[in-house]
Design an enzyme around this catalytic site. Structure first.
Site, PDB file in Angstrom:
ATOM      1  N   CYS C  92      18.043 -32.579   5.806  1.00 25.35           N
ATOM      2  CA  CYS C  92      17.910 -32.994   7.038  1.00 25.35           C
ATOM      3  C   CYS C  92      19.278 -33.676   7.536  1.00 25.35           C
ATOM      4  CB  CYS C  92      17.038 -34.097   7.090  1.00 25.35           C
ATOM      5  SG  CYS C  92      15.252 -33.707   6.339  1.00 25.35           S
ATOM      6  N   CYS C  95      22.267 -31.849   9.801  1.00 27.66           N
ATOM      7  CA  CYS C  95      22.409 -31.975  10.980  1.00 27.66           C
ATOM      8  C   CYS C  95      22.042 -33.222  11.776  1.00 27.66           C
ATOM      9  CB  CYS C  95      21.165 -31.083  11.453  1.00 27.66           C
ATOM     10  SG  CYS C  95      21.213 -29.451  11.183  1.00 27.66           S
ATOM     11  N   HIS C  96      21.259 -34.062  11.125  1.00 30.69           N
ATOM     12  CA  HIS C  96      20.981 -35.362  11.752  1.00 30.69           C
ATOM     13  C   HIS C  96      21.715 -36.553  11.272  1.00 30.69           C
ATOM     14  CE1 HIS C  96      17.363 -33.518  13.839  1.00 30.69           C
ATOM     15  NE2 HIS C  96      17.126 -32.820  12.485  1.00 30.69           N
ATOM     16  N   CYS C 130      11.630 -27.823  11.914  1.00 32.53           N
ATOM     17  CA  CYS C 130      13.015 -27.993  11.290  1.00 32.53           C
ATOM     18  C   CYS C 130      13.117 -27.056  10.141  1.00 32.53           C
ATOM     19  CB  CYS C 130      13.524 -29.321  11.344  1.00 32.53           C
ATOM     20  SG  CYS C 130      14.461 -29.980  12.408  1.00 32.53           S
ATOM     21  N   CYS C 193     -14.923 -41.430  20.552  1.00 29.85           N
ATOM     22  CA  CYS C 193     -13.920 -42.752  19.975  1.00 29.85           C
ATOM     23  C   CYS C 193     -14.025 -43.739  21.030  1.00 29.85           C
ATOM     24  CB  CYS C 193     -12.594 -41.975  20.299  1.00 29.85           C
ATOM     25  SG  CYS C 193     -11.921 -40.211  19.783  1.00 29.85           S
ATOM     26  N   CYS C 196     -17.000 -46.810  19.752  1.00 25.24           N
ATOM     27  CA  CYS C 196     -16.164 -47.766  18.946  1.00 25.24           C
ATOM     28  C   CYS C 196     -14.745 -48.544  19.353  1.00 25.24           C
ATOM     29  CB  CYS C 196     -15.864 -46.981  17.345  1.00 25.24           C
ATOM     30  SG  CYS C 196     -17.333 -46.906  16.466  1.00 25.24           S
ATOM     31  N   HIS C 197     -13.973 -47.779  19.643  1.00 23.68           N
ATOM     32  CA  HIS C 197     -12.394 -48.219  19.733  1.00 23.68           C
ATOM     33  C   HIS C 197     -12.204 -49.039  20.957  1.00 23.68           C
ATOM     34  CE1 HIS C 197     -11.633 -47.365  15.627  1.00 23.68           C
ATOM     35  NE2 HIS C 197     -12.119 -46.022  16.043  1.00 23.68           N
ATOM     36  N   ARG C 234      -6.667 -39.941   8.981  1.00 25.49           N
ATOM     37  CA  ARG C 234      -7.455 -41.174   9.568  1.00 25.49           C
ATOM     38  C   ARG C 234      -8.472 -40.585  10.707  1.00 25.49           C
ATOM     39  NH1 ARG C 234     -10.816 -43.489  10.072  1.00 25.49           N
ATOM     40  NH2 ARG C 234     -11.016 -45.913  10.342  1.00 25.49           N
ATOM     41  N   CYS C 238     -12.659 -40.383  11.007  1.00 21.94           N
ATOM     42  CA  CYS C 238     -13.367 -40.769  12.014  1.00 21.94           C
ATOM     43  C   CYS C 238     -14.454 -39.656  12.637  1.00 21.94           C
ATOM     44  CB  CYS C 238     -12.726 -41.039  13.416  1.00 21.94           C
ATOM     45  SG  CYS C 238     -11.911 -42.855  13.463  1.00 21.94           S
TER      46      CYS C 238
END
Lengths: 108, 149, 277
Positions: C92, C95-96, C130, C193, C196-197, C234, C238
């Protein structure tokens, strides 16, 4: 992949200082009670022993079981008496070993 | 569920009389006595000098913070040799054992442990004079709502 | 913009809130009017990180850069960043260069449309692209230790910076699909979603406090998982919770939803690696 660990030892201390030492190791600490996706028990595999030597002398030892959390972490104390090296060694139930070291400069 | 609830309520009411309850429990708990005998080789364990510090209500039984402090000067002639942590309601009650010595300077360890149930976490310490001391803390482990299948 | 059946859905919400339904409908109509008036997203109150719903121990663990177990994945990611991989023999870093400089602020702007093939990519998707295009290495499996570690390391470079996902012409269709998913009732529980949220954030579900469901701390170390895990893990949990069919991690449905979530979380600081129960 090999076991990854992070250790925290102060770089320097004064003679007689009581310094905190921390270690955290990436390890699942398999209890032996957990099933895999096929319902088979995953074999127990925990880091069972960890030692810390300070200039060659063992100053701390942990004997651990499956009641220790995954990715175990520990903090303990050591009295700084001379400059030198801390060496941490550990082994899990499968026989895989890990090791880390850190230097400490003691003044005064 | 109802058994869990009953246990929860019992432990809540037990907390109200914690000091008396802890001592009584320590005196009349055959499982604990057997475990302690195994660890100490039959030497009497006295209550005191060991402080077990955990949150009274754990966020998750997989990872409960634990700190054990033993009252000791940690000198060459008077120090803690060993601290053993017990969780009797875990499938394997001996959680871990730590060897210390005069090099430690301070008899204190911090880690994170698994608790399978609401229970007392017990720590016993062996001192350089051959005496054993213990302390404990009661921990309530709550259930999560959104468990992953 | 809000699904047409949203108001009707409100009527099916459990009877305990019957008395509030009329009020809810009125405010919902008001919201719809506001939405139509500006033809944009409804104004939102300042989002609240899931961290503010966590207990003292979890908050302390996240704040402690040594104790936070997610930092083990960040540390592994840092090692992987510098290891040459694939037929190209490039790492990585080839290049970065230094990630703390090159990756700073990047995760805060993801998911992004790829300039080349116009697909929507999250950080995991970008890392795999990449690997395939530039490193000539195989894509890493979602939730593999390597992909989690690299994602955590890359996202960690944006820690404390605000989430600033931008919705524009290029990604609007993805955003709309993500929003549709967010408000779509699904599963045997027949919940979206939002139920609840959004509508019940801050209230209790057994021993949990329902959070606003933001993704600003991912990958997180979750005590329940005893491991670090991705946002898609996660989200799939749900789906499981409402007994719905789970889309695959990395699927278009979840990346679109991730974009919608990022727009909801705008302004919240990136917390990677967060700690949750």
């Amino acid at each position: 992949m090999s076991m990854l660990a992070r250790i925290q030892v102060p770089a320097q201390a004064r003679r007689g200082d009581i310094i905190p030492i921390r270690i955290a190791i990436q390890h699942p600490m398999e209890t032996g009670y957990r099933p895999d996706n096929f319902g088979r028990r995953i074999t127990k595999n925990v880091i069972n022993t960890l030692t810390c030597r300070y200039n060659g002398v063992e100053v701390f030892r942990a004997e651990m079981g499956s009641g220790v959390s995954a990715n175990p972490q520990l903090q303990f104390y050591v009295r700084a008496d001379s400059s030198g090296e801390f060496v941490f060694d550990w082994v899990d139930d499968s026989g895989e070993r890990g090791s880390e070291r850190a230097a400490l400069a003691v003044s005064g | 569920m109802s058994a869990d609830r009953r246990r929860f309520l019992i432990s809540c009411s037990a907390m109200a009389v914690a000091p008396i309850w802890t001592v009584a429990h320590a005196q009349h708990n055959p499982q604990r006595e057997a475990l302690l005998r195994e660890i100490t080789g039959g030497v009497e364990v006295r209550i005191g000098r060991v402080v077990v510090d955990t949150p009274p209500l754990a966020d998750n039984g997989h990872s409960v913070p634990l700190r054990v402090v033993v009252d000791s000067p940690m000198t060459a002639t008077d120090h803690v040799r060993r601290i053993t942590v017990l969780a009797e309601r875990n499938p394997r009650p001996v959680v871990a054992s730590y060897r210390l010595g005069p090099h430690s300077g301070r008899a204190e360890i911090t880690t994170r442990i698994r608790l399978a149930d609401i229970q007392d976490v017990v720590a016993v310490a062996e001192l350089s004079d051959g005496n054993w001391w213990m302390g404990s803390a009661h921990v309530i482990v709550t259930e999560l709502a959104c468990l992953e299948g | 913009m809000i699904p047409a059946n949203a108001a009707a859905n409100a009527l099916r919400w459990p009877s305990a809130v019957d008395c509030g339904v009329r009020k809810l409908l009125v405010s919902f109509c008001g919201l719809l009017l506001a939405v139509n008036a500006v033809a944009a997203e409804p104004p939102r109150p300042q989002p609240k990180s899931g961290l503010s719903y966590a207990g003292a121990d979890v908050r302390a663990l996240q704040a402690d850069d040594f104790g936070n177990p997610g930092m083990l994945w960040v540390a592994r990611g840092e090692k992987l960043w510098n290891i040459p991989t694939g037929r190209s023999g490039k790492s990585c870093a080839s290049c970065h260069r230094e990630a703390p400089a090159s990756m700073k602020g990047v995760a805060a702007r993801y998911p992004r449309i790829d300039a080349g093939d116009k697909t929507l990519l999250n950080i995991e998707g970008r890392i795999n692209q990449c690997r395939e295009r530039h490193q000539e290495a195989g894509a890493l499996a979602y939730e593999s230790e390597e992909l989690l570690a690299l994602t955590a390391y890359a996202a960690h470079q944006s820690r404390h910076l605000p989430v600033q996902a931008e919705i524009n012409e290029a990604n609007r269709a993805h955003f709309e699909r993500g929003r549709e998913t967010y408000y779509r009732r699904q599963g045997q529980m027949n919940l979206a979603c939002t139920h609840c949220h959004e509508r019940n954030a801050g209230r209790k579900l057994l021993a949990d406090t329902i959070s606003e469901g933001h993704g600003n701390a991912y990958p997180v170390y979750r005590l329940e998982w005893q491991s670090a895990g991705s946002l898609h893990r996660r989200l799939r949990a749900c789906y499981f919770g409402v007994r719905a069919e789970q889309p695959a991690a990395g699927s278009a449905e979840l990346v679109d939803l991730e974009l919608y979530l990022a727009s909801r979380a705008r302004g919240l600081p990136v917390e990677t690696p967060g700690v949750r129960r």
